[in-house]
Motif scaffolding. Structure first.
Motif, PDB file in Angstrom:
ATOM      1  N   ASP A  17      61.034   0.403  28.237  1.00 58.23           N
ATOM      2  CA  ASP A  17      61.001  -0.752  28.242  1.00 58.23           C
ATOM      3  C   ASP A  17      59.407  -1.039  27.857  1.00 58.23           C
ATOM      4  N   MET A  18      58.346  -0.335  28.302  1.00 52.43           N
ATOM      5  CA  MET A  18      56.986  -0.371  28.105  1.00 52.43           C
ATOM      6  C   MET A  18      56.828  -0.022  26.671  1.00 52.43           C
ATOM      7  N   ILE A  19      57.536   1.050  26.101  1.00 48.09           N
ATOM      8  CA  ILE A  19      57.065   1.362  24.756  1.00 48.09           C
ATOM      9  C   ILE A  19      57.819   0.352  23.861  1.00 48.09           C
ATOM     10  N   LEU A  20      59.129  -0.173  24.108  1.00 46.82           N
ATOM     11  CA  LEU A  20      59.318  -1.222  22.970  1.00 46.82           C
ATOM     12  C   LEU A  20      58.639  -2.422  23.050  1.00 46.82           C
ATOM     13  N   ASP A  21      58.263  -2.613  24.310  1.00 47.78           N
ATOM     14  CA  ASP A  21      57.191  -3.779  24.511  1.00 47.78           C
ATOM     15  C   ASP A  21      55.889  -3.775  23.536  1.00 47.78           C
ATOM     16  N   GLU A  22      55.457  -2.683  23.568  1.00 50.57           N
ATOM     17  CA  GLU A  22      54.296  -2.299  22.767  1.00 50.57           C
ATOM     18  C   GLU A  22      54.432  -2.305  21.151  1.00 50.57           C
ATOM     19  N   LEU A  23      55.590  -1.641  20.861  1.00 55.14           N
ATOM     20  CA  LEU A  23      56.053  -1.605  19.477  1.00 55.14           C
ATOM     21  C   LEU A  23      56.508  -3.037  18.858  1.00 55.14           C
ATOM     22  N   SER A  24      56.731  -4.117  19.695  1.00 51.58           N
ATOM     23  CA  SER A  24      57.082  -5.174  19.460  1.00 51.58           C
ATOM     24  C   SER A  24      55.979  -6.093  18.695  1.00 51.58           C
ATOM     25  N   HIS A  25      54.868  -5.659  18.972  1.00 54.82           N
ATOM     26  CA  HIS A  25      53.627  -6.265  18.438  1.00 54.82           C
ATOM     27  C   HIS A  25      53.178  -5.514  17.042  1.00 54.82           C
ATOM     28  N   ALA A  31      49.701   8.872  19.905  1.00 51.56           N
ATOM     29  CA  ALA A  31      48.373   9.036  20.692  1.00 51.56           C
ATOM     30  C   ALA A  31      48.328   7.761  21.229  1.00 51.56           C
ATOM     31  N   GLU A  32      48.056   6.705  20.299  1.00 52.67           N
ATOM     32  CA  GLU A  32      47.934   5.256  20.743  1.00 52.67           C
ATOM     33  C   GLU A  32      48.830   4.663  21.665  1.00 52.67           C
ATOM     34  N   SER A  42      53.691  14.147  25.695  1.00 54.04           N
ATOM     35  CA  SER A  42      54.952  14.647  25.875  1.00 54.04           C
ATOM     36  C   SER A  42      56.124  13.622  26.310  1.00 54.04           C
ATOM     37  N   SER A  43      55.746  12.925  27.334  1.00 57.32           N
ATOM     38  CA  SER A  43      56.815  11.822  27.976  1.00 57.32           C
ATOM     39  C   SER A  43      57.043  10.893  26.880  1.00 57.32           C
ATOM     40  N   VAL A  44      55.803  10.471  26.191  1.00 62.17           N
ATOM     41  CA  VAL A  44      56.359   9.423  25.140  1.00 62.17           C
ATOM     42  C   VAL A  44      57.081   9.855  24.054  1.00 62.17           C
ATOM     43  N   SER A  45      56.781  11.140  23.826  1.00 54.68           N
ATOM     44  CA  SER A  45      57.629  11.857  22.735  1.00 54.68           C
ATOM     45  C   SER A  45      58.985  11.963  22.866  1.00 54.68           C
ATOM     46  N   ASP A  46      59.169  12.329  24.167  1.00 59.93           N
ATOM     47  CA  ASP A  46      60.605  12.590  24.664  1.00 59.93           C
ATOM     48  C   ASP A  46      61.430  11.184  24.602  1.00 59.93           C
ATOM     49  N   CYS A  48      60.497   8.366  22.948  1.00 63.91           N
ATOM     50  CA  CYS A  48      60.829   8.332  21.675  1.00 63.91           C
ATOM     51  C   CYS A  48      61.831   8.838  20.890  1.00 63.91           C
ATOM     52  N   SER A  49      62.110  10.102  20.991  1.00 61.88           N
ATOM     53  CA  SER A  49      63.166  10.685  20.286  1.00 61.88           C
ATOM     54  C   SER A  49      64.457  10.076  20.675  1.00 61.88           C
ATOM     55  N   THR A  50      64.621   9.928  22.172  1.00 64.68           N
ATOM     56  CA  THR A  50      65.966   9.089  22.492  1.00 64.68           C
ATOM     57  C   THR A  50      66.196   7.853  21.841  1.00 64.68           C
ATOM     58  N   LEU A  51      65.166   7.069  21.639  1.00 63.88           N
ATOM     59  CA  LEU A  51      65.061   5.739  21.282  1.00 63.88           C
ATOM     60  C   LEU A  51      65.475   5.705  19.771  1.00 63.88           C
ATOM     61  N   VAL A  52      64.731   6.758  19.132  1.00 63.67           N
ATOM     62  CA  VAL A  52      65.067   6.941  17.738  1.00 63.67           C
ATOM     63  C   VAL A  52      66.612   7.265  17.566  1.00 63.67           C
ATOM     64  N   GLY A  53      67.105   8.153  18.349  1.00 63.78           N
ATOM     65  CA  GLY A  53      68.593   8.495  18.231  1.00 63.78           C
ATOM     66  C   GLY A  53      69.466   7.294  18.437  1.00 63.78           C
ATOM     67  N   THR A  54      69.218   6.448  19.111  1.00 63.89           N
ATOM     68  CA  THR A  54      69.862   5.301  19.031  1.00 63.89           C
ATOM     69  C   THR A  54      69.638   4.068  18.363  1.00 63.89           C
ATOM     70  N   ASP A  55      68.522   4.305  17.247  1.00 64.47           N
ATOM     71  CA  ASP A  55      68.032   3.330  16.333  1.00 64.47           C
ATOM     72  C   ASP A  55      67.304   2.170  16.881  1.00 64.47           C
ATOM     73  N   LEU A  56      66.949   2.221  18.167  1.00 70.97           N
ATOM     74  CA  LEU A  56      66.232   1.079  18.811  1.00 70.97           C
ATOM     75  C   LEU A  56      64.659   0.941  18.066  1.00 70.97           C
ATOM     76  N   ILE A  57      64.249   2.239  17.923  1.00 74.48           N
ATOM     77  CA  ILE A  57      63.066   2.545  17.195  1.00 74.48           C
ATOM     78  C   ILE A  57      63.155   3.630  16.034  1.00 74.48           C
ATOM     79  N   ARG A  58      62.227   3.454  15.194  1.00 73.27           N
ATOM     80  CA  ARG A  58      62.339   4.451  14.101  1.00 73.27           C
ATOM     81  C   ARG A  58      60.781   4.815  13.774  1.00 73.27           C
ATOM     82  N   ARG A  59      61.084   6.269  13.237  1.00 72.24           N
ATOM     83  CA  ARG A  59      59.910   7.018  12.855  1.00 72.24           C
ATOM     84  C   ARG A  59      59.403   7.162  11.600  1.00 72.24           C
TER      85      ARG A  59
END
Length: 243
Positions: A17-25, A31-32, A42-46, A48-59
Protein backbone atom coordinates in the motif's frame (compact mmCIF):
# COMPACT_ATOMS: atom_id res chain seq x y z
CA UNK A 1 -4.74 2.86 3.34
CA UNK A 2 -4.23 -0.02 5.77
CA UNK A 3 -5.03 0.99 9.35
CA UNK A 4 -5.71 -0.39 12.81
CA UNK A 5 -5.31 -4.10 13.47
CA UNK A 6 -4.87 -4.86 9.77
CA UNK A 7 -1.48 -3.15 9.95
CA UNK A 8 -0.14 -5.59 12.55
CA UNK A 9 -1.67 -8.63 10.87
CA UNK A 10 -0.68 -7.85 7.28
CA UNK A 11 2.68 -6.07 7.08
CA UNK A 12 3.15 -7.14 3.44
CA UNK A 13 -0.14 -5.50 2.46
CA UNK A 14 0.81 -2.35 4.33
CA UNK A 15 4.14 -2.18 2.50
CA UNK A 16 2.50 -2.73 -0.87
CA UNK A 17 0.00 0.00 0.00
CA UNK A 18 2.85 2.39 0.84
CA UNK A 19 4.52 1.66 -2.50
CA UNK A 20 1.31 2.18 -4.47
CA UNK A 21 0.71 5.40 -2.55
CA UNK A 22 4.11 6.79 -3.56
CA UNK A 23 3.74 5.73 -7.19
CA UNK A 24 0.33 7.40 -7.37
CA UNK A 25 2.19 10.74 -7.42
CA UNK A 26 4.90 9.97 -9.99
CA UNK A 27 7.09 7.13 -11.39
CA UNK A 28 10.08 6.29 -9.18
CA UNK A 29 13.27 4.25 -9.41
CA UNK A 30 14.00 1.49 -6.92
CA UNK A 31 16.45 3.50 -4.77
CA UNK A 32 14.21 6.55 -4.41
CA UNK A 33 11.14 4.38 -3.82
CA UNK A 34 12.91 2.42 -1.08
CA UNK A 35 14.02 5.68 0.53
CA UNK A 36 10.50 7.13 0.48
CA UNK A 37 8.87 4.07 2.08
CA UNK A 38 11.85 3.50 4.42
CA UNK A 39 12.42 -0.11 3.45
CA UNK A 40 15.45 -1.94 2.10
CA UNK A 41 15.89 -2.04 -1.67
CA UNK A 42 15.70 -5.84 -1.62
CA UNK A 43 12.32 -5.76 0.18
CA UNK A 44 10.94 -3.12 -2.18
CA UNK A 45 12.24 -5.07 -5.18
CA UNK A 46 10.45 -8.23 -4.02
CA UNK A 47 7.17 -6.40 -3.43
CA UNK A 48 7.42 -4.60 -6.76
CA UNK A 49 8.00 -7.90 -8.57
CA UNK A 50 4.74 -9.21 -7.13
CA UNK A 51 2.86 -6.01 -8.01
CA UNK A 52 4.27 -6.10 -11.55
CA UNK A 53 3.02 -9.68 -11.89
CA UNK A 54 -0.54 -8.53 -11.16
CA UNK A 55 -0.18 -5.41 -13.35
CA UNK A 56 -0.84 -3.17 -10.36
CA UNK A 57 2.44 -1.49 -11.30
CA UNK A 58 4.72 -1.63 -14.35
CA UNK A 59 8.48 -1.36 -14.74
CA UNK A 60 9.61 0.97 -17.52
CA UNK A 61 12.67 0.44 -19.71
CA UNK A 62 14.55 3.08 -17.71
CA UNK A 63 14.05 1.03 -14.54
CA UNK A 64 11.41 3.24 -12.94
CA UNK A 65 8.14 1.87 -11.60
CA UNK A 66 4.73 3.37 -12.36
CA UNK A 67 1.10 2.43 -11.79
CA UNK A 68 -0.19 -0.43 -13.95
CA UNK A 69 -3.26 -1.03 -16.05
CA UNK A 70 -5.06 -3.24 -13.55
CA UNK A 71 -5.66 -0.21 -11.33
CA UNK A 72 -7.71 1.31 -14.13
CA UNK A 73 -9.94 -1.78 -14.15
CA UNK A 74 -10.37 -1.65 -10.38
CA UNK A 75 -11.07 2.07 -10.49
CA UNK A 76 -13.74 1.60 -13.16
CA UNK A 77 -15.48 -1.03 -11.02
CA UNK A 78 -15.46 1.11 -7.87
CA UNK A 79 -16.09 4.50 -9.48
CA UNK A 80 -19.07 6.55 -8.22
CA UNK A 81 -20.25 6.51 -11.83
CA UNK A 82 -18.93 3.36 -13.60
CA UNK A 83 -21.20 3.98 -16.59
CA UNK A 84 -19.40 7.28 -17.15
CA UNK A 85 -16.03 5.56 -17.28
CA UNK A 86 -17.34 2.90 -19.67
CA UNK A 87 -18.87 5.56 -21.89
CA UNK A 88 -15.65 7.55 -21.80
CA UNK A 89 -13.68 4.52 -23.02
CA UNK A 90 -16.05 3.58 -25.82
CA UNK A 91 -17.11 6.98 -27.15
CA UNK A 92 -16.02 8.00 -30.63
CA UNK A 93 -14.53 11.48 -30.95
CA UNK A 94 -13.74 11.26 -34.65
CA UNK A 95 -14.63 14.46 -36.47
CA UNK A 96 -14.84 16.52 -33.26
CA UNK A 97 -12.33 19.16 -32.06
CA UNK A 98 -11.29 16.67 -29.35
CA UNK A 99 -10.05 14.10 -31.86
CA UNK A 100 -6.31 13.55 -31.39
CA UNK A 101 -6.14 15.14 -27.93
CA UNK A 102 -5.45 13.38 -24.62
CA UNK A 103 -8.44 13.10 -22.31
CA UNK A 104 -8.87 11.66 -18.83
CA UNK A 105 -11.78 10.86 -16.54
CA UNK A 106 -11.33 11.53 -12.83
CA UNK A 107 -13.19 11.36 -9.55
CA UNK A 108 -13.00 13.47 -6.40
CA UNK A 109 -11.93 11.83 -3.14
CA UNK A 110 -12.01 14.44 -0.40
CA UNK A 111 -9.50 17.16 -1.31
CA UNK A 112 -7.80 14.99 -3.96
CA UNK A 113 -8.59 13.95 -7.52
CA UNK A 114 -7.93 10.39 -8.70
CA UNK A 115 -7.49 9.63 -12.41
CA UNK A 116 -9.68 6.66 -13.39
CA UNK A 117 -8.85 6.25 -17.07
CA UNK A 118 -6.96 7.97 -19.89
CA UNK A 119 -7.38 8.22 -23.65
CA UNK A 120 -3.99 9.14 -25.05
CA UNK A 121 -3.87 11.52 -28.00
CA UNK A 122 -1.29 12.22 -30.69
CA UNK A 123 0.04 15.52 -29.32
CA UNK A 124 3.02 15.51 -26.91
CA UNK A 125 2.36 16.75 -23.37
CA UNK A 126 4.58 18.16 -20.60
CA UNK A 127 3.16 15.44 -18.32
CA UNK A 128 1.23 12.38 -19.47
CA UNK A 129 -1.74 11.51 -17.21
CA UNK A 130 -1.90 7.94 -15.88
CA UNK A 131 -4.74 5.93 -14.27
CA UNK A 132 -4.49 5.80 -10.49
CA UNK A 133 -2.60 9.07 -10.14
CA UNK A 134 -3.71 11.28 -7.24
CA UNK A 135 -3.55 15.06 -7.47
CA UNK A 136 -4.43 17.79 -4.94
CA UNK A 137 -7.84 19.20 -5.80
CA UNK A 138 -6.53 22.68 -6.59
CA UNK A 139 -3.59 21.49 -8.71
CA UNK A 140 -5.65 20.36 -11.70
CA UNK A 141 -8.70 21.45 -13.66
CA UNK A 142 -10.90 18.50 -12.67
CA UNK A 143 -10.90 19.28 -8.94
CA UNK A 144 -12.58 22.69 -9.13
CA UNK A 145 -14.95 21.44 -11.85
CA UNK A 146 -16.22 18.59 -9.66
CA UNK A 147 -16.23 20.66 -6.46
CA UNK A 148 -18.26 23.44 -8.10
CA UNK A 149 -20.81 20.89 -9.34
CA UNK A 150 -21.52 19.72 -5.78
CA UNK A 151 -23.07 22.99 -4.64
CA UNK A 152 -24.00 22.84 -0.96
CA UNK A 153 -22.81 19.24 -0.80
CA UNK A 154 -19.14 20.25 -1.14
CA UNK A 155 -18.42 20.59 2.58
CA UNK A 156 -19.92 17.18 3.36
CA UNK A 157 -17.74 15.56 0.70
CA UNK A 158 -14.60 17.27 1.98
CA UNK A 159 -15.41 16.26 5.56
CA UNK A 160 -15.42 12.55 4.70
CA UNK A 161 -11.64 12.49 4.28
CA UNK A 162 -10.60 15.69 6.09
CA UNK A 163 -8.89 13.98 9.03
CA UNK A 164 -7.09 11.43 6.85
CA UNK A 165 -5.93 14.01 4.31
CA UNK A 166 -5.06 16.72 6.83
CA UNK A 167 -7.48 19.28 5.41
CA UNK A 168 -7.65 22.33 7.71
CA UNK A 169 -9.66 25.54 7.71
CA UNK A 170 -7.24 27.37 5.44
CA UNK A 171 -7.41 24.52 2.93
CA UNK A 172 -11.20 24.61 2.94
CA UNK A 173 -11.20 28.38 2.43
CA UNK A 174 -8.82 28.08 -0.53
CA UNK A 175 -11.03 25.43 -2.13
CA UNK A 176 -14.18 27.51 -1.64
CA UNK A 177 -12.51 30.60 -3.13
CA UNK A 178 -11.52 28.74 -6.30
CA UNK A 179 -14.92 27.04 -6.55
CA UNK A 180 -16.72 30.37 -6.24
CA UNK A 181 -14.79 31.68 -9.26
CA UNK A 182 -15.36 28.40 -11.13
CA UNK A 183 -19.14 28.62 -10.74
CA UNK A 184 -19.14 31.51 -13.20
CA UNK A 185 -17.78 29.24 -15.95
CA UNK A 186 -19.02 26.03 -17.51
CA UNK A 187 -15.47 24.71 -18.00
CA UNK A 188 -12.63 24.79 -15.46
CA UNK A 189 -9.18 25.93 -16.63
CA UNK A 190 -5.84 25.22 -14.95
CA UNK A 191 -2.27 26.07 -15.92
CA UNK A 192 1.00 25.22 -14.19
CA UNK A 193 4.31 27.05 -14.27
CA UNK A 194 5.92 24.22 -16.26
CA UNK A 195 3.47 24.40 -19.16
CA UNK A 196 0.68 22.02 -18.15
CA UNK A 197 -2.65 23.32 -19.49
CA UNK A 198 -5.95 21.59 -18.73
CA UNK A 199 -9.65 22.14 -19.30
CA UNK A 200 -12.21 20.14 -17.33
CA UNK A 201 -15.98 19.74 -17.22
CA UNK A 202 -17.98 17.94 -14.53
CA UNK A 203 -20.27 15.11 -15.65
CA UNK A 204 -23.93 14.94 -14.68
CA UNK A 205 -26.41 17.33 -13.13
CA UNK A 206 -25.57 19.02 -9.79
CA UNK A 207 -28.19 17.05 -7.87
CA UNK A 208 -26.68 13.74 -9.02
CA UNK A 209 -23.31 14.26 -7.25
CA UNK A 210 -21.49 11.96 -9.68
CA UNK A 211 -18.09 13.26 -8.47
CA UNK A 212 -16.69 12.81 -11.96
CA UNK A 213 -15.10 15.10 -14.56
CA UNK A 214 -13.56 14.86 -18.00
CA UNK A 215 -10.22 16.64 -18.48
CA UNK A 216 -8.72 17.78 -21.77
CA UNK A 217 -4.91 17.88 -21.58
CA UNK A 218 -3.59 20.50 -24.00
CA UNK A 219 -0.15 20.40 -25.64
CA UNK A 220 2.36 23.08 -24.71
CA UNK A 221 3.81 24.49 -27.90
CA UNK A 222 3.83 28.21 -28.83
CA UNK A 223 3.63 27.25 -32.50
CA UNK A 224 0.67 24.92 -31.97
CA UNK A 225 -2.47 26.89 -32.79
CA UNK A 226 -5.37 25.92 -30.55
CA UNK A 227 -8.96 27.13 -30.70
CA UNK A 228 -9.48 26.86 -26.94
CA UNK A 229 -13.06 28.12 -27.13
CA UNK A 230 -14.00 25.41 -29.64
CA UNK A 231 -12.23 22.77 -27.54
CA UNK A 232 -14.02 23.93 -24.38
CA UNK A 233 -17.35 23.73 -26.16
CA UNK A 234 -16.63 20.24 -27.48
CA UNK A 235 -15.52 19.13 -24.01
CA UNK A 236 -18.77 20.39 -22.48
CA UNK A 237 -20.76 18.50 -25.12
CA UNK A 238 -18.77 15.31 -24.50
CA UNK A 239 -19.31 15.54 -20.72
CA UNK A 240 -23.01 16.14 -21.31
CA UNK A 241 -23.21 13.02 -23.47
CA UNK A 242 -21.63 10.94 -20.71
CA UNK A 243 -23.90 12.33 -18.01
Amino acid sequence: MVTGNARAKSPAIERADMILDELSHKPLGLAELADRVRLSKSSVSDICSTLVGTDLIRRSTDGTYRLGGHLSTLARQTSPAPSVVDGFIRASLEGTPLDGHTLSVSTMVGCEVVTLNVRLGRHPLPLTPRPGTRTPLLQCAAGPAIAASLGEGLDAELELFAAHQGLDGDGRSAIHAVVERMRRSEVSTWRSKNGIHQLARAVGRPEEHMLTAITLHLPYDPLFKLDVAALAGALAQFAHRLG
